[in-house]
Motif scaffolding. Structure first.
Motif, PDB file in Angstrom:
ATOM      1  N   ARG A   1      12.314 -21.344  -5.252  1.00  0.00           N
ATOM      2  CA  ARG A   1      12.153 -20.358  -6.323  1.00  0.00           C
ATOM      3  C   ARG A   1      10.677 -20.026  -6.527  1.00  0.00           C
TER       4      ARG A   1
ATOM      5  N   PRO B   1      19.745 -17.524  -6.389  1.00  0.00           N
ATOM      6  CA  PRO B   1      20.264 -16.537  -7.352  1.00  0.00           C
ATOM      7  C   PRO B   1      21.628 -15.972  -6.987  1.00  0.00           C
ATOM      8  N   HIS B   2      22.576 -16.850  -6.742  1.00  0.00           N
ATOM      9  CA  HIS B   2      23.957 -16.410  -6.510  1.00  0.00           C
ATOM     10  C   HIS B   2      24.840 -17.631  -6.699  1.00  0.00           C
ATOM     11  N   THR B   3      26.088 -17.491  -6.493  1.00  0.00           N
ATOM     12  CA  THR B   3      27.035 -18.592  -6.615  1.00  0.00           C
ATOM     13  C   THR B   3      27.682 -18.821  -5.251  1.00  0.00           C
TER      14      THR B   3
ATOM     15  N   THR C   1      25.071 -21.957  -6.160  1.00  0.00           N
ATOM     16  CA  THR C   1      23.617 -21.886  -6.192  1.00  0.00           C
ATOM     17  C   THR C   1      22.918 -22.898  -5.294  1.00  0.00           C
TER      18      THR C   1
ATOM     19  N   GLN D   1      21.669 -24.348 -10.092  1.00  0.00           N
ATOM     20  CA  GLN D   1      20.793 -23.268 -10.578  1.00  0.00           C
ATOM     21  C   GLN D   1      19.536 -23.112  -9.723  1.00  0.00           C
TER      22      GLN D   1
END
Length: 597
Positions: free
Chosen positions: A95, A302-304, A306, A299
């Motif tokens: 990230r 940025p998607h599922t 993650t 988390q």
């Protein structure tokens, strides 16, 4: 239907490692640039694909250009630092990498980034590419760059490309097969890996990882037998008790039906889904074997779900048929030397056309197969590293098409040599050079094949923000006052390039005033102890002070040339004082400064 057509000086298609670097460099040079990416993060291998423990160009002298700037930003932004694993000197939260690239793009008003789009068609006028169509808009540009992960523009534009192996008869590559065989048929290109990030939940019980289709634990049996579970996990350890799972031994490399990646959009999707299932099953196997403290990270992407990267880590792409093709012998060390030649193309083309450098070992991935390759690794700085090599500019230029450059793993390179040119720092350097070239073509109103390569090299070397090395040396830190002079001297005299890889003009005296020292050493810890020479370029350090570390034994390693020279010269069992950063997970001390006694 096309609803809108944008115009730009430079269009970069694909927001991967090379495409992101190309767009940033083109815009910084002043070109009106549009970057179109498929994913909501930029950076490709370094972020979207989850390979946030990159390989290669780790030596201080090779930390230049946008790659060096990226490392500097990571050092500033990553809590706890980058010394977290043993496969790389730099591991970080993906990230944070994505934030860096997004910030660099945000600060450039002449760079427009559009995400969530893939190319559908290519516009051309005769032998020149003029634009690209996406789902509901098109972009026309003076220069277009293919920065896609799999060379998709090459196929759309019907530009000649290679996919698969070349035989030894093609270029005389020593590691190439003499004839096609079951290996070349089963694995036409290297296997990708769908990276998954796992997390140590400590005393808590992690959620159970469900099996994906085709779960077969026998596929993963023995994955870490030669290492031990702890060492296996620390291979790609990230900050925050997370683990990058990108493991080649009975792990999550996936190579079933690789031709599907370029057959159709549907078959590519099938391959991607299967490779993600394969990684999920490997993660389940790890959890079952090592316990429920280990689960899928939460988390992160940025998607599922993650814990899974946004796309696979592709090691090989369609490969351009360019003006020059980089072969295995172009990346191998000179006989008796520690570097590859920089004059192979100079002899044929009248000038050294180097625009980027790499140094990683030639590393190929074929699940279940050990493929022998000519060695290009050396001992340096107390550890193994790779012999440096160059990327010529002509590898980025199509042999018969104008208006286009490539800037990813899709350069004109053989299947064998791709094993060394595919790494993240090399591709970032290629992207920076391609972006600079595209902007200069706009300035000079010329095609990439007509751009004076010496002007491009000078622009890279003298870039006001992220100057980039084009000739590799072990001992030429970018902080030294004669850095530029040395680079230009060997560009003008490529046949004088030393086989040792050490610049003849460089002096260790320059390090006493190095900003590298002044910035980093105060932040590092100081240790005193006994130096032991175990063998050539293998050093042990037994700590005497400070007291909490007394008696511990660490491996000494360095990325700095003058420290390497000091370690080589020290007698066995010398009392030394060392400033450096300890990596608990690899049991080494990364030495930044040392004194006798």
């Amino acid at each position: 239907m096309v609803h809108q057509t944008y115009t730009a000086d430079v269009l970069v298609v694909g927001g991967g490692t090379g495409g992101t670097a190309a767009a940033i460099q083109a815009a910084r040079r002043g070109a009106k640039t549009i970057l179109v990416s498929e994913f909501p993060w930029l950076g490709g291998m370094l972020t979207c694909a989850g390979v946030s423990a990159p390989d290669g160009n780790e030596l201080e002298a090779l930390q230049t250009g946008l790659w060096g700037a990226f490392l500097q930003e990571l050092r500033h932004r990553q809590p706890g630092g980058l010394d977290n694993c043993w496969v790389s000197f730099f591991s970080y939260d993906p990230r944070i990498g994505a934030e860096i690239f997004a910030d660099w793009v945000e600060e450039l008003p002449n760079l427009q980034w559009i995400s969530g789009q893939v190319p559908i068609d290519v516009y051309r006028q005769g032998d020149r590419i003029t634009g690209v169509r996406f789902a509901d808009f098109a972009v026309t540009a003076k220069i277009i760059l293919d920065g896609t992960e799999l060379g998709d523009l090459l196929a759309l534009a019907e530009i000649p490309y290679r996919w698969g192996w070349e035989l030894q008869s093609e270029w005389g590559e020593p590691s190439a097969p003499v004839s096609f065989n079951s290996l070349t048929e089963r694995y036409p290109v290297q296997a990708p890996t769908y990276v998954v990030i796992m997390q140590d939940f400590g005393e808590a019980v992690a959620p159970e990882i469900p099996p994906a289709p085709n779960y077969d634990p026998s596929l993963f049996a023995g994955a870490w037998d030669g290492y031990g579970a702890e060492t296996f996990l620390n291979y790609g350890r990230l900050p925050g008790d997370r683990f990058m799972i990108n493991w080649p031994i009975c792990g999550n490399d996936y190579g079933q039906g690789l031709e599907r990646l370029i057959k159709s959009e549907v078959t590519r999707g099938e391959f991607i889904q299967e490779s993600r299932w394969h990684s999920q099953n490997f993660a389940r196997f790890i959890q079952n074997q090592l316990g429920r403290r280990y689960g899928l990270a939460q988390q992160l992407f940025p998607h599922t779900p993650t814990a899974f990267a946004l796309h696979p880590y592709y090691r090989e792409s369609r490969r351009l048929v360019g003006l020059t093709t980089l072969r295995e012998q172009d990346i191998l060390p000179i006989a008796g030397g520690r570097v590859a030649s920089i004059s192979n193309d100079a002899i044929a083309l009248g000038a050294c056309k180097a625009i980027a450098v790499g140094n990683y070992a030639n590393d190929h991935h074929y699940p279940g197969v050990q493929f022998p390759l000519q060695p290009k690794s050396i001992r340096w700085g107390g550890r193994w590293t790779g012999t440096p090599f160059i990327i010529p500019y002509n590898c980025l230029i199509p042999a018969t098409t104008d208006g286009l450059l490539v800037c990813e793993k899709n350069i004109s390179v053989s299947h064998i040599a791709n094993g060394a040119t595919r790494l993240q720092p090399v591709v970032m350097g290629i992207g920076q050079a391609a972006g600079m070239a595209a902007a200069m073509c706009v300035e000079l109103n010329c095609q990439p094949r007509d751009l004076p390569v010496r002007d491009l090299q000078a622009a890279l070397l003298q870039d006001g923000r992220s100057k980039a090395i084009v000739i590799p040396f072990f001992n030429l830190s970018p902080n030294l006052s004669d850095w530029l002079d040395c680079q230009l001297y060997y560009l003008n005299n490529p046949l004088a390039y030393p086989t040792s890889g050490n610049c003849h003009r460089s002096s260790t005296d320059g390090y006493s005033e190095s900003t590298f020292d002044k910035v980093l050493i105060p932040e590092n810890k100081c240790f005193q102890g006994i130096f032991y020479r175990l063998s050539h370029q293998e050093y042990k350090f037994t700590v005497a002070a400070p007291a909490p570390y007394q008696g511990q034994n660490w491996q000494l390693v360095t990325l700095r040339s003058h420290i390497n020279e000091q370690l080589e010269a020290y007698p066995d069992q010398q009392l030394i004082t060392v400033w450096g950063r300890q990596n608990h997970f690899s049991n080494w001390l990364l030495v930044e400064h040392l004194n006798e006694g």
